[in-house]
Structures are given as structure tokens and as C-alpha cells.
Design a protein around this motif. Structure first.
Motif, PDB file in Angstrom:
ATOM      1  N   TRP A 155       0.814  -1.192   0.000  1.00  0.00           N
ATOM      2  CA  TRP A 155       0.000   0.000   0.000  1.00  0.00           C
ATOM      3  C   TRP A 155       0.864   1.264   0.000  1.00  0.00           C
ATOM      4  CZ3 TRP A 155      -5.208  -0.794  -0.256  1.00  0.00           C
ATOM      5  CH2 TRP A 155      -5.690  -2.053   0.145  1.00  0.00           C
ATOM      6  N   TYR A 157       0.966   4.443   2.249  1.00  0.00           N
ATOM      7  CA  TYR A 157       0.476   4.701   3.606  1.00  0.00           C
ATOM      8  C   TYR A 157       0.422   6.190   3.921  1.00  0.00           C
ATOM      9  CZ  TYR A 157       1.424  -0.282   4.333  1.00  0.00           C
ATOM     10  OH  TYR A 157       1.444  -1.655   4.221  1.00  0.00           O
ATOM     11  N   THR A 158      -0.493   6.559   4.816  1.00  0.00           N
ATOM     12  CA  THR A 158      -0.525   7.917   5.352  1.00  0.00           C
ATOM     13  C   THR A 158       0.638   8.076   6.335  1.00  0.00           C
ATOM     14  OG1 THR A 158      -1.915   7.332   7.253  1.00  0.00           O
ATOM     15  CG2 THR A 158      -3.046   7.932   5.199  1.00  0.00           C
ATOM     16  N   GLU A 159       0.861   9.290   6.795  1.00  0.00           N
ATOM     17  CA  GLU A 159       1.927   9.522   7.765  1.00  0.00           C
ATOM     18  C   GLU A 159       1.685   8.750   9.057  1.00  0.00           C
ATOM     19  OE1 GLU A 159       2.642  13.613   8.497  1.00  0.00           O
ATOM     20  OE2 GLU A 159       3.199  14.072   6.406  1.00  0.00           O
ATOM     21  N   LYS A 162      -1.560   4.383   8.041  1.00  0.00           N
ATOM     22  CA  LYS A 162      -2.807   3.765   7.583  1.00  0.00           C
ATOM     23  C   LYS A 162      -2.759   3.567   6.070  1.00  0.00           C
ATOM     24  CE  LYS A 162      -7.808   4.720   7.371  1.00  0.00           C
ATOM     25  NZ  LYS A 162      -8.271   3.434   7.890  1.00  0.00           N
ATOM     26  N   PRO A 163      -3.157   2.371   5.566  1.00  0.00           N
ATOM     27  CA  PRO A 163      -3.170   2.159   4.116  1.00  0.00           C
ATOM     28  C   PRO A 163      -4.068   3.172   3.414  1.00  0.00           C
ATOM     29  CG  PRO A 163      -3.405   0.074   5.263  1.00  0.00           C
ATOM     30  CD  PRO A 163      -3.532   1.145   6.304  1.00  0.00           C
ATOM     31  N   GLN A 164      -3.493   3.901   2.489  1.00  0.00           N
ATOM     32  CA  GLN A 164      -4.232   4.971   1.809  1.00  0.00           C
ATOM     33  C   GLN A 164      -4.810   4.489   0.479  1.00  0.00           C
ATOM     34  OE1 GLN A 164      -1.825   8.417   1.009  1.00  0.00           O
ATOM     35  NE2 GLN A 164      -3.566   9.800   1.170  1.00  0.00           N
ATOM     36  N   HIS A 165      -3.947   3.898  -0.364  1.00  0.00           N
ATOM     37  CA  HIS A 165      -4.430   3.295  -1.604  1.00  0.00           C
ATOM     38  C   HIS A 165      -3.403   2.284  -2.115  1.00  0.00           C
ATOM     39  CE1 HIS A 165      -2.351   7.081  -2.930  1.00  0.00           C
ATOM     40  NE2 HIS A 165      -1.722   6.200  -3.695  1.00  0.00           N
ATOM     41  N   TRP A 166      -3.850   1.470  -3.063  1.00  0.00           N
ATOM     42  CA  TRP A 166      -3.006   0.409  -3.630  1.00  0.00           C
ATOM     43  C   TRP A 166      -2.532   0.863  -5.012  1.00  0.00           C
ATOM     44  CZ3 TRP A 166      -0.949  -3.982  -1.731  1.00  0.00           C
ATOM     45  CH2 TRP A 166      -0.412  -4.905  -2.627  1.00  0.00           C
ATOM     46  N   ASP A 227      -8.950  -4.345   5.005  1.00  0.00           N
ATOM     47  CA  ASP A 227      -8.295  -3.706   3.861  1.00  0.00           C
ATOM     48  C   ASP A 227      -8.199  -4.650   2.667  1.00  0.00           C
ATOM     49  OD1 ASP A 227      -7.831  -1.146   4.969  1.00  0.00           O
ATOM     50  OD2 ASP A 227      -6.113  -1.914   6.093  1.00  0.00           O
ATOM     51  N   ARG A 230     -10.388  -4.012  -0.299  1.00  0.00           N
ATOM     52  CA  ARG A 230     -10.158  -2.805  -1.088  1.00  0.00           C
ATOM     53  C   ARG A 230      -9.513  -3.101  -2.435  1.00  0.00           C
ATOM     54  NH1 ARG A 230      -7.140   1.193   2.887  1.00  0.00           N
ATOM     55  NH2 ARG A 230      -7.340   2.566   1.069  1.00  0.00           N
TER      56      ARG A 230
END
Length: 243
Positions: A155, A157-159, A162-166, A227, A230
Motif C-alpha cells: 500500500w 500509507y498515510t503519515e 494507515k493504508p491509503q491506496h493500492w 483492507d 479494497r
């Protein structure tokens, strides 16, 4: 299957996975894969990239008279003999591309999470078609092309982590992908959906089922499992031989 499975560290980490410890019931795709199996009573089964031998043991439990599990990893074969030894089952250290594929020999060929290590997947399709009897079934689970085309197969990840997008890139460029899996660098092969499905059709198979694996509801409490809804991780395919 690639030789990463012979590396001590990788093998130790693989042994910690739920599917390694608890078998098929701990595999998220099993509830979808199991119903795709044909009747195995009195049948012969070849398992390509058998790992610990869980599918060979399943075949024996379902009444198969013979099952052969092949795997390039001697460590995997050693573990299979310990965990899933039955009189109907033979295990052999052998690569998927090196197996002899005798003509009209097997009723069912199964492969679970091994074909994404194979570069020339169409050669495998040709060989499997040859080795299956008329009416035989080829059932496999391969990493989904959206997953293998993922950048580093991970993924963004956000800072906060957290998985943000693939991210998907170079989708139409099949071939080698260097990934990080179980703490080790692992080489896999990316194949497009067209390559996989048309490769089967061009080599004489009739498609009977195509499913994208989704984790079951009862696994949603496992960290990170939500997740998995997703993006698809695995592709299940059932193809039949009409000779």
C-alpha cells in the motif's frame, strides 16, 4: 516455485503464517476454492507447488486413489511428509517447469499460490492440458494481476501508517517483480488477466469458474483483513479439458 523457500529465515517466517500452522481452514480463500473441486472419489490428483501438502491431504480425504505433490523446495517437501503423509500421497522435489507431465494421466491438477512464480505460464497450461485426462479439471489459485502489478506489492500509507491506496503500475508489462514478503526479498512474475484466461482458452481449456477471492466475514476481526476488501489479492480459476 522460487528458491526463496529454501532460505532459512524465509522458511521460518512462512511457518508462522496461519495457513502454515492451521492448514486449509486458516486460508482465507478456502471457502471459495473448496466448492470448485470436482468429485475426487477414485480419482488421481497432481498438486503443482504443493507446499506443506494440505491439498494432497484433502484429496486423500475426499477419496482420491493417488495424489502427487511436487515442489521445488526440499524444505517444503520435508514438511509435507511430516504433516500430511497418507498411503495415497507421494511427494517429490521437482519444479513445476521440470515435471514430465505424462499424457492423459491425471483427473485433476491443482495449484495454489505457486503459478505467480512461473515466467512462462502458457507452457504450464500446455503441459497441464496434455497430462489431464478427457474431462479432467485444472483448478488453481494465483495472485491476482492487480496484486502482482502493485508497486512493491504494498500500500501507499498515510503519515500515521494507515493504508491509503493500492498503487498499480506497468500493468501491461508482464514479467519479473521484486517484492518484500515475510521479511525477505522475493521475486515473482506478473501476468495480466488476458494472459491467464486467454492462455487457458488458446490451449484447449474450457473455463468453468473465475472468482476473485474475498476474505470471509468471520476473518474480519483479524488486523488488516478489512483492507483486503479494497483490492483483489487472489484469482481462482477452474478450467476443464474437453478432448
Amino acid at each position: 516455485m522460487a528458491n526463496e523457500y529454501e532460505q532459512e529465515r524465509f522458511f521460518e517466517e512462512y511457518a508462522k503464517m496461519p495457513r502454515s500452522k492451521d492448514g486449509l481452514r486458516a486460508a482465507g480463500e478456502w471457502r471459495q476454492l473448496k466448492p470448485l473441486f470436482p468429485s475426487l472419489q477414485g480419482k488421481t490428483v497432481l498438486d503443482l507447488g504443493c507446499g506443506y501438502g494440505w491439498h494432497c491431504a484433502f484429496a486423500a480425504q475426499q477419496g482420491a486413489v493417488r495424489a502427487l505433490g511436487i515442489d521445488l523446495s526440499g524444505k517444503m517437501i520435508e514438511e509435507a511428509k511430516k504433516r500430511n503423509a497418507e498411503k495415497q500421497i507421494e511427494y517429490r522435489i521437482c519444479g513445476i517447469e521440470e515435471y514430465e507431465y505424462p499424457e492423459n494421466t491425471w483427473d485433476c491438477v491443482v495449484s495454489n499460490l505457486a503459478l505467480h512464480y512461473i515466467e512462462k505460464i502458457e507452457n504450464v497450461f500446455q503441459n497441464v492440458y496434455k497430462t489431464l485426462k478427457s474431462g479432467g479439471v485444472f483448478l488453481f489459485n494465483i495472485e491476482h494481476p492487480v496484486f502482482t502489478a502493485g508497486v512493491g506489492q504494498d500500500w501507499i500509507y498515510t503519515e500515521a501508517g494507515k493504508p491509503q491506496h493500492w498503487p498499480v503500475d506497468n500493468y501491461f508489462m508482464p514479467g519479473e517483480r521484486n517484492t518484500h514478503f515475510l521479511g525477505c526479498e522475493v521475486v515473482k512474475q506478473h501476468h495480466t488477466l488476458t494472459q491467464i484466461l486467454m492462455g487457458l482458452l488458446k490451449n484447449g481449456f474450457a473455463l468453468e469458474a473465475v472468482e476473485e477471492a474475498k476474505p470471509p466475514e468471520e476473518m474480519m476481526d483479524i488486523p488488516g483483513m478489512k483492507d483486503e476488501l479494497r483490492r483483489p489479492m487472489m484469482l481462482l480459476v477452474k478450467a476443464a479439458v474437453k478432448k
